[in-house]
Motif scaffolding. Sequence first.
Motif, PDB file in Angstrom:
ATOM      1  N   GLY A  40       0.801  -1.224   0.000  1.00 27.90           N
ATOM      2  CA  GLY A  40       0.000   0.000   0.000  1.00 27.90           C
ATOM      3  C   GLY A  40       0.830   1.268   0.000  1.00 27.90           C
ATOM      4  N   GLY A  41       2.098   1.181   0.416  1.00 26.11           N
ATOM      5  CA  GLY A  41       2.937   2.356   0.544  1.00 26.11           C
ATOM      6  C   GLY A  41       3.867   2.629  -0.620  1.00 26.11           C
ATOM      7  N   HIS A  42       3.785   1.840  -1.669  1.00 24.13           N
ATOM      8  CA  HIS A  42       4.667   2.005  -2.819  1.00 24.13           C
ATOM      9  C   HIS A  42       3.858   2.033  -4.105  1.00 24.13           C
ATOM     10  N   ALA A  43       4.452   2.612  -5.138  1.00 20.05           N
ATOM     11  CA  ALA A  43       3.812   2.616  -6.454  1.00 20.05           C
ATOM     12  C   ALA A  43       3.656   1.171  -6.921  1.00 20.05           C
ATOM     13  N   PRO A  44       2.577   0.872  -7.627  1.00 21.86           N
ATOM     14  CA  PRO A  44       2.387  -0.504  -8.096  1.00 21.86           C
ATOM     15  C   PRO A  44       3.440  -0.895  -9.124  1.00 21.86           C
ATOM     16  N   LEU A  45       3.798  -2.149  -9.108  1.00 19.19           N
ATOM     17  CA  LEU A  45       4.761  -2.695 -10.046  1.00 19.19           C
ATOM     18  C   LEU A  45       3.998  -3.259 -11.238  1.00 19.19           C
ATOM     19  N   ALA A  46       4.274  -2.758 -12.436  1.00 24.76           N
ATOM     20  CA  ALA A  46       3.666  -3.318 -13.642  1.00 24.76           C
ATOM     21  C   ALA A  46       4.411  -4.605 -13.983  1.00 24.76           C
ATOM     22  N   VAL A  47       3.703  -5.583 -14.521  1.00 29.90           N
ATOM     23  CA  VAL A  47       4.293  -6.892 -14.768  1.00 29.90           C
ATOM     24  C   VAL A  47       4.077  -7.315 -16.220  1.00 29.90           C
ATOM     25  N   VAL A  48       5.148  -7.823 -16.821  1.00 31.75           N
ATOM     26  CA  VAL A  48       5.105  -8.421 -18.151  1.00 31.75           C
ATOM     27  C   VAL A  48       5.709  -9.812 -18.007  1.00 31.75           C
ATOM     28  N   GLY A  54       6.440 -16.375  -5.894  1.00 31.73           N
ATOM     29  CA  GLY A  54       7.677 -16.054  -5.189  1.00 31.73           C
ATOM     30  C   GLY A  54       8.585 -15.102  -5.936  1.00 31.73           C
ATOM     31  N   SER A  55       8.733 -15.302  -7.251  1.00 31.23           N
ATOM     32  CA  SER A  55       9.620 -14.405  -8.005  1.00 31.23           C
ATOM     33  C   SER A  55       9.007 -13.015  -8.116  1.00 31.23           C
ATOM     34  N   LEU A  56       7.682 -12.937  -8.215  1.00 35.19           N
ATOM     35  CA  LEU A  56       7.021 -11.629  -8.238  1.00 35.19           C
ATOM     36  C   LEU A  56       7.231 -10.902  -6.915  1.00 35.19           C
ATOM     37  N   ARG A  57       7.024 -11.610  -5.823  1.00 35.75           N
ATOM     38  CA  ARG A  57       7.202 -10.989  -4.506  1.00 35.75           C
ATOM     39  C   ARG A  57       8.648 -10.521  -4.317  1.00 35.75           C
ATOM     40  N   MET A  58       9.605 -11.359  -4.732  1.00 34.24           N
ATOM     41  CA  MET A  58      11.012 -10.966  -4.572  1.00 34.24           C
ATOM     42  C   MET A  58      11.316  -9.726  -5.397  1.00 34.24           C
ATOM     43  N   ALA A  59      10.856  -9.672  -6.647  1.00 39.03           N
ATOM     44  CA  ALA A  59      11.099  -8.494  -7.488  1.00 39.03           C
ATOM     45  C   ALA A  59      10.462  -7.252  -6.870  1.00 39.03           C
ATOM     46  N   GLN A  60       9.236  -7.383  -6.365  1.00 36.62           N
ATOM     47  CA  GLN A  60       8.577  -6.244  -5.720  1.00 36.62           C
ATOM     48  C   GLN A  60       9.387  -5.758  -4.534  1.00 36.62           C
ATOM     49  N   GLY A 104       9.491   5.717  -8.616  1.00 35.52           N
ATOM     50  CA  GLY A 104       8.486   6.041  -9.631  1.00 35.52           C
ATOM     51  C   GLY A 104       7.882   4.775 -10.218  1.00 35.52           C
ATOM     52  N   GLN A 105       7.391   4.887 -11.430  1.00 37.11           N
ATOM     53  CA  GLN A 105       6.774   3.744 -12.097  1.00 37.11           C
ATOM     54  C   GLN A 105       7.853   2.772 -12.566  1.00 37.11           C
ATOM     55  N   VAL A 106       7.632   1.478 -12.261  1.00 38.53           N
ATOM     56  CA  VAL A 106       8.569   0.425 -12.631  1.00 38.53           C
ATOM     57  C   VAL A 106       7.786  -0.720 -13.272  1.00 38.53           C
ATOM     58  N   THR A 107       8.336  -1.241 -14.367  1.00 43.13           N
ATOM     59  CA  THR A 107       7.798  -2.453 -14.977  1.00 43.13           C
ATOM     60  C   THR A 107       8.833  -3.550 -14.801  1.00 43.13           C
ATOM     61  N   ALA A 108       8.380  -4.714 -14.370  1.00 44.64           N
ATOM     62  CA  ALA A 108       9.241  -5.888 -14.242  1.00 44.64           C
ATOM     63  C   ALA A 108       8.836  -6.890 -15.311  1.00 44.64           C
ATOM     64  N   GLU A 109       9.802  -7.253 -16.152  1.00 43.89           N
ATOM     65  CA  GLU A 109       9.535  -8.281 -17.158  1.00 43.89           C
ATOM     66  C   GLU A 109      10.194  -9.572 -16.703  1.00 43.89           C
ATOM     67  N   PHE A 110       9.387 -10.622 -16.629  1.00 42.65           N
ATOM     68  CA  PHE A 110       9.831 -11.925 -16.158  1.00 42.65           C
ATOM     69  C   PHE A 110      10.037 -12.839 -17.352  1.00 42.65           C
ATOM     70  N   TYR A 111      11.258 -13.378 -17.479  1.00 42.67           N
ATOM     71  CA  TYR A 111      11.613 -14.214 -18.616  1.00 42.67           C
ATOM     72  C   TYR A 111      11.567 -15.691 -18.247  1.00 42.67           C
ATOM     73  N   VAL A 120      14.791 -11.412 -14.426  1.00 43.85           N
ATOM     74  CA  VAL A 120      13.824 -10.320 -14.376  1.00 43.85           C
ATOM     75  C   VAL A 120      14.535  -9.058 -14.829  1.00 43.85           C
ATOM     76  N   VAL A 121      13.882  -8.308 -15.700  1.00 46.53           N
ATOM     77  CA  VAL A 121      14.430  -7.024 -16.129  1.00 46.53           C
ATOM     78  C   VAL A 121      13.500  -5.945 -15.608  1.00 46.53           C
ATOM     79  N   LEU A 122      14.079  -5.011 -14.850  1.00 44.59           N
ATOM     80  CA  LEU A 122      13.328  -3.879 -14.307  1.00 44.59           C
ATOM     81  C   LEU A 122      13.513  -2.680 -15.226  1.00 44.59           C
ATOM     82  N   TYR A 123      12.405  -2.043 -15.568  1.00 42.98           N
ATOM     83  CA  TYR A 123      12.423  -0.826 -16.378  1.00 42.98           C
ATOM     84  C   TYR A 123      11.938   0.315 -15.497  1.00 42.98           C
ATOM     85  N   PHE A 124      12.822   1.263 -15.202  1.00 34.47           N
ATOM     86  CA  PHE A 124      12.503   2.422 -14.368  1.00 34.47           C
ATOM     87  C   PHE A 124      12.075   3.550 -15.305  1.00 34.47           C
ATOM     88  N   HIS A 125      10.789   3.775 -15.392  1.00 39.28           N
ATOM     89  CA  HIS A 125      10.246   4.695 -16.393  1.00 39.28           C
ATOM     90  C   HIS A 125      10.651   6.153 -16.168  1.00 39.28           C
TER      91      HIS A 125
END
Length: 178
Positions: A40-48, A54-60, A104-111, A120-125
Amino acid sequence: MKRTSRWRPVLGATALAIGALSACSDRPGEEEIRYAEDYGGHAPLAVVGYPSVGSLRMAQEIVWRTADGDTEALASFAAPGVVNSAPAKTAENWIAAFGKGARGQVTAEFYDEASKRQMVVLYFHDTGQIKELSLRSGMGGEDRDWYVYMDQPDMADATAVRPSIPKTPGARGSKSTS
């Protein structure tokens, strides 16, 4: 003559038992409460792509600790027993290099698939930066199922982007970049 249901005592006892069991089994622990507050205290993580839970939680959590500037907590995610691991220095580098972008806004792409490991590649917009992470599950730790390799004590290594990494999320369809 007043009519009463013969089921009322049974239903009352059943409801009491279900309530008691629910109170015991559904009560969140400290870890779940902390995670919910972080969420609730952070910007949402966009996911591709296709993360595991577990890997989503770790990336977040990596993004959140980087955004918060919490070197100790970030370093605690390091995969145990990795040769050349330098969690404290790597965490310092990641926070210095990506802290602003992580707020800020971050997208995490999971390969690829995520049964044991996942890239996982993080894109810091906000900053236009890209960060590749190598996550691993099941390394025998007590507190979590997923870890991150933290072997980048040199800032140049911490900020390097391989040429095979797409510049935008989804460009390869979350297939291997090797």
